[in-house]
Design a protein around this motif. Structure first.
Motif, PDB file in Angstrom:
ATOM      1  N   THR A   1      24.979  -0.768 -39.218  1.00  0.00           N
ATOM      2  CA  THR A   1      24.944  -1.810 -39.852  1.00  0.00           C
ATOM      3  C   THR A   1      23.928  -3.028 -39.359  1.00  0.00           C
ATOM      4  O   THR A   1      23.448  -2.690 -38.217  1.00  0.00           O
ATOM      5  CB  THR A   1      26.402  -2.325 -40.038  1.00  0.00           C
ATOM      6  OG1 THR A   1      26.276  -3.542 -40.536  1.00  0.00           O
ATOM      7  CG2 THR A   1      26.757  -2.875 -38.612  1.00  0.00           C
ATOM      8  N   THR A   2      23.615  -3.621 -40.148  1.00  0.00           N
ATOM      9  CA  THR A   2      22.487  -4.757 -39.889  1.00  0.00           C
ATOM     10  C   THR A   2      22.907  -6.099 -39.513  1.00  0.00           C
ATOM     11  O   THR A   2      23.722  -6.514 -40.414  1.00  0.00           O
ATOM     12  CB  THR A   2      21.510  -4.896 -41.040  1.00  0.00           C
ATOM     13  OG1 THR A   2      20.778  -3.578 -41.419  1.00  0.00           O
ATOM     14  CG2 THR A   2      20.190  -5.966 -40.693  1.00  0.00           C
TER      15      THR A   2
ATOM     16  N   PRO B   1      14.425   2.679 -42.308  1.00  0.00           N
ATOM     17  CA  PRO B   1      15.011   1.601 -41.842  1.00  0.00           C
ATOM     18  C   PRO B   1      14.103   0.734 -41.029  1.00  0.00           C
ATOM     19  O   PRO B   1      13.227   1.535 -40.075  1.00  0.00           O
ATOM     20  CB  PRO B   1      16.152   2.325 -40.891  1.00  0.00           C
ATOM     21  CG  PRO B   1      15.464   3.869 -40.682  1.00  0.00           C
ATOM     22  CD  PRO B   1      14.845   4.018 -41.762  1.00  0.00           C
ATOM     23  N   ARG B   2      14.124  -0.640 -40.941  1.00  0.00           N
ATOM     24  CA  ARG B   2      13.235  -1.206 -40.360  1.00  0.00           C
ATOM     25  C   ARG B   2      13.558  -1.724 -38.960  1.00  0.00           C
ATOM     26  O   ARG B   2      14.773  -1.454 -38.755  1.00  0.00           O
ATOM     27  CB  ARG B   2      12.833  -2.634 -41.230  1.00  0.00           C
ATOM     28  CG  ARG B   2      12.389  -2.328 -42.386  1.00  0.00           C
ATOM     29  CD  ARG B   2      10.807  -1.805 -42.613  1.00  0.00           C
ATOM     30  NE  ARG B   2       9.965  -2.613 -42.055  1.00  0.00           N
ATOM     31  CZ  ARG B   2       9.038  -3.478 -42.642  1.00  0.00           C
ATOM     32  NH1 ARG B   2       9.250  -3.748 -44.082  1.00  0.00           N
ATOM     33  NH2 ARG B   2       8.216  -4.075 -42.233  1.00  0.00           N
ATOM     34  N   SER B   3      12.604  -2.310 -38.167  1.00  0.00           N
ATOM     35  CA  SER B   3      13.092  -2.651 -36.800  1.00  0.00           C
ATOM     36  C   SER B   3      14.420  -3.373 -36.727  1.00  0.00           C
ATOM     37  O   SER B   3      15.194  -3.369 -35.927  1.00  0.00           O
ATOM     38  CB  SER B   3      11.948  -3.342 -36.243  1.00  0.00           C
ATOM     39  OG  SER B   3      11.809  -4.573 -36.757  1.00  0.00           O
TER      40      SER B   3
ATOM     41  N   ASN C   1      20.535  -5.815 -26.936  1.00  0.00           N
ATOM     42  CA  ASN C   1      19.768  -4.664 -27.068  1.00  0.00           C
ATOM     43  C   ASN C   1      20.485  -3.449 -27.267  1.00  0.00           C
ATOM     44  O   ASN C   1      20.745  -2.454 -26.638  1.00  0.00           O
ATOM     45  CB  ASN C   1      19.014  -4.530 -25.352  1.00  0.00           C
ATOM     46  CG  ASN C   1      18.040  -3.322 -25.817  1.00  0.00           C
ATOM     47  OD1 ASN C   1      17.431  -3.165 -26.893  1.00  0.00           O
ATOM     48  ND2 ASN C   1      17.717  -2.542 -24.797  1.00  0.00           N
ATOM     49  N   PRO C   2      21.200  -3.420 -28.503  1.00  0.00           N
ATOM     50  CA  PRO C   2      21.980  -2.322 -28.936  1.00  0.00           C
ATOM     51  C   PRO C   2      20.980  -1.156 -28.985  1.00  0.00           C
ATOM     52  O   PRO C   2      19.964  -0.862 -29.621  1.00  0.00           O
ATOM     53  CB  PRO C   2      22.500  -3.055 -30.302  1.00  0.00           C
ATOM     54  CG  PRO C   2      21.540  -3.817 -31.085  1.00  0.00           C
ATOM     55  CD  PRO C   2      20.976  -4.392 -29.620  1.00  0.00           C
TER      56      PRO C   2
ATOM     57  N   LYS D   1      17.703   4.301 -32.296  1.00  0.00           N
ATOM     58  CA  LYS D   1      17.197   3.217 -32.835  1.00  0.00           C
ATOM     59  C   LYS D   1      17.692   1.958 -32.514  1.00  0.00           C
ATOM     60  O   LYS D   1      18.680   1.895 -31.897  1.00  0.00           O
ATOM     61  CB  LYS D   1      17.861   3.297 -34.577  1.00  0.00           C
ATOM     62  CG  LYS D   1      17.482   2.294 -35.477  1.00  0.00           C
ATOM     63  CD  LYS D   1      16.320   2.160 -35.999  1.00  0.00           C
ATOM     64  CE  LYS D   1      15.881   1.058 -36.902  1.00  0.00           C
ATOM     65  NZ  LYS D   1      15.683  -0.262 -36.194  1.00  0.00           N
ATOM     66  N   ASP D   2      16.674   1.003 -32.214  1.00  0.00           N
ATOM     67  CA  ASP D   2      17.042  -0.220 -31.727  1.00  0.00           C
ATOM     68  C   ASP D   2      16.148  -1.318 -32.354  1.00  0.00           C
ATOM     69  O   ASP D   2      15.227  -0.938 -33.243  1.00  0.00           O
ATOM     70  CB  ASP D   2      16.830  -0.385 -30.346  1.00  0.00           C
ATOM     71  CG  ASP D   2      15.515   0.327 -29.610  1.00  0.00           C
ATOM     72  OD1 ASP D   2      14.420  -0.172 -30.411  1.00  0.00           O
ATOM     73  OD2 ASP D   2      15.464   0.753 -28.434  1.00  0.00           O
TER      74      ASP D   2
END
Lengths: 218, 332
Positions: A83-84, B260-262, B289-290, B318-319
């Motif tokens: 999720t964003t 998916p963007r940053s 910093n997930p 991804k982070d």
């Protein structure tokens, strides 16, 4: 089912059971318009932020793990969505539906109004509502979402159900109304029917799965 | 948000040709040819022979049949009606299928005749059509033998019939023409037949086969079973001992680019990402910093119904410092 070969990146997609059903309906409902990402199979307790070799090794136990092939059952995959959220989020949104499991008598009704905790600074009902998917629509004589009146939600809530077939059904709303089936033949010699209800916040991506048991009255 | 809408240029449609061996198990070469005595002796044995790849008679590979415009070469249905027999039925069937016009005749490199042999590949063997340029059929009659292939690799303009593309069957192997005679044809009787890849059929010219390897059908109406013209071609194939061909299929694929963007998809609803019942992330490092691992891509419609799903072959980190580009292939 087998393990995918992880020496090369492979992303061949398969249709889900629901996807096949919509493709067969040939009414334009099979139209891919959006995507989501998930981290099914990942156990973040394996992530080790104290690894003695440094940060490059924190995810060592996760990054080369072999993954299972995709399941066509849409209720058994994409369980845990990414999720964003704003950077610095300390608490993840979680759903509260008031039940950890639902036992409902044959013919009885129940209204579920989910709440999302830790979302946008508090606990609230999500603006876009919730997606509710029941794994076996035969167990319910009524399964509807109310409170969201967008075109896509209306279309979904009025979708034709494939009668007599063990398929899932999905509705959208801020409240989900259930009424257990009154059909005795579905029980056979059993005294109860089982299904699962998956509710997902459409904005937050938070998800909860609740088992449902329908008990036979007579 | 856990969903992201695709943009128009995220979709690409592609059509790719996939080829495979034609015979059972995707084998390109067939060397064993078996008929069923039951099928041969049955009423449909008067029309065609089914040919199998083993004595278990499980998988039909192809059928052999003979057609004659005058009904010759097989017994009349009724002695009082001359010229109406299984061979005239087969002739009419293939003429209608391939030529479409009852006044047309098969012309094999300029030579017309009154009869044909046909080899029809079983539907379960090929996916969509036969692959031009892949055929090598060996026919042997006594001391004479002939290698047949199609001339698809040599022609510059493809001809069409009512049954789609047509190529000439010529002397040669795997699309390479033996030019002992001009164009790989027989000396004076034209080509050895037609190759019709779109209906997976070979039509043989008996006149040319007779001229080259003395393979000649019986052309009388009082024919006995021992003179069966289906058996004549079958025996030549058995003695030749090799039939090579590939099938071809066009697979239409949707390629969908997932981007998916940053700043997107950096947190997870995975229960192991959350500590306790109140929703705190499991490690304090994950607050700013997930680190999440993408394993699954879900494709949805406007109603957020999961239509298709793809699994990565290994988790993709991804982070907030990474963007990803995942190409998903969806075959129809």
């Amino acid at each position: 089912m087998g393990y995918l070969n992880n020496s090369v990146v492979t992303v061949d997609a398969i249709l889900t059971t629901r996807g096949r059903q919509l493709l067969a309906q040939n009414d334009g409902s099979f139209r891919i318009t959006q995507f989501a990402l998930a981290d099914d199979e990942i156990d973040y307790t394996l992530y080790n932020p104290t690894h003695p070799s440094g940060s490059a090794y924190y995810g060592q136990a996760l990054q080369n793990m072999p993954l299972l092939e995709a399941f066509p059952d849409e209720t058994q995959i994409m369980k845990y969505k990414l999720t964003t959220l704003p950077r610095g989020t300390a608490k993840m949104p979680i759903l509260d539906v008031g039940y950890t499991n639902i036992v409902i008598k044959q013919g009885a009704s129940l209204a579920i109004t989910p709440q999302t905790l830790n979302y946008l600074g508090g606990n609230q009902s999500e603006t876009s509502g919730y997606t509710a998917t029941i794994s076996d629509i035969r167990t319910m004589s009524t399964f509807e979402g109310v409170g969201i009146n967008t075109a896509d939600a209306t279309a979904l809530n009025s979708a034709t159900t494939t009668l007599g077939t063990n398929v899932s059904a999905t509705v959208v709303g801020t409240t989900i109304n259930l009424r257990a089936t009154t059909v005795n033949t579905l029980f056979g010699s059993n005294t109860s029917l089982n299904a699962t209800l998956v509710i997902t916040g459409r904005d937050s991506g938070a998800r909860i799965q609740v088992p449902i048991t329908v008990t036979k009255v007579s | 948000m856990s969903f992201k809408a695709f943009e128009t240029d995220d979709f690409v449609v592609s059509a790719d040709s996939v080829t495979a061996g034609l015979w059972t198990g995707n084998q390109p070469i067939l060397t064993t040819f078996i008929t069923s005595s039951t099928q041969v002796a049955s009423s449909n044995g008067n029309y065609y022979y089914n040919v199998y790849n083993s004595s278990s008679l499980t998988d039909i590979q192809f059928a052999i049949t003979y057609g004659n415009i005058n009904g010759s070469g097989s017994q009349n249905y009724d002695d009082a009606v001359n010229g109406k027999s299984p061979s005239s039925t087969i002739w009419g069937q293939y003429r209608t299928l391939v030529l479409g016009d009852e006044n047309s005749n098969f012309s094999f490199g300029g030579t017309t005749g009154s009869d044909i042999w046909a080899i029809s590949i079983d539907r379960n063997r090929y996916k969509e059509s036969l692959l031009p340029g892949s055929t090598t059929l060996v026919l042997e009659n006594g001391a004479n033998y002939l290698y047949l292939t199609d001339n698809s690799l040599a022609v510059t303009t493809v001809e069409f019939t009512d049954a789609g593309r047509v190529f000439q069957l010529v002397s040669g192997s795997a699309g390479v023409i033996d030019t002992t005679n001009a164009n790989g044809y027989s000396a004076t009787k034209g080509s050895y037949g037609w190759f019709l890849p779109d209906i997976s059929t070979y039509i043989l010219n008996p006149q040319a086969l007779n001229e080259t390897i003395s393979l000649n059908p019986a052309r009388n109406s009082a024919i006995s079973n021992t003179d069966d013209n289906n058996a004549t071609l079958y025996d030549a194939i058995v003695d030749g001992g090799s039939f090579t061909a590939n099938s071809q299929e066009t697979i239409t694929s949707d390629f969908i680019f997932v981007r998916p963007r940053s700043s997107e998809f950096n947190y997870s609803e995975n229960p192991s990402f959350i500590s306790g019942s109140t929703g705190e992330v499991i490690y304090s490092d994950f607050i700013n910093n997930p680190q999440v691992y993408i394993t699954t891509v879900g494709l949805y419609n406007d109603n957020s119904e999961l239509l298709a799903v793809a699994k990565l072959s290994k988790p993709l980190l991804k982070d907030f410092t990474k963007e990803a580009l995942v190409r998903v292939k969806l075959d129809f």
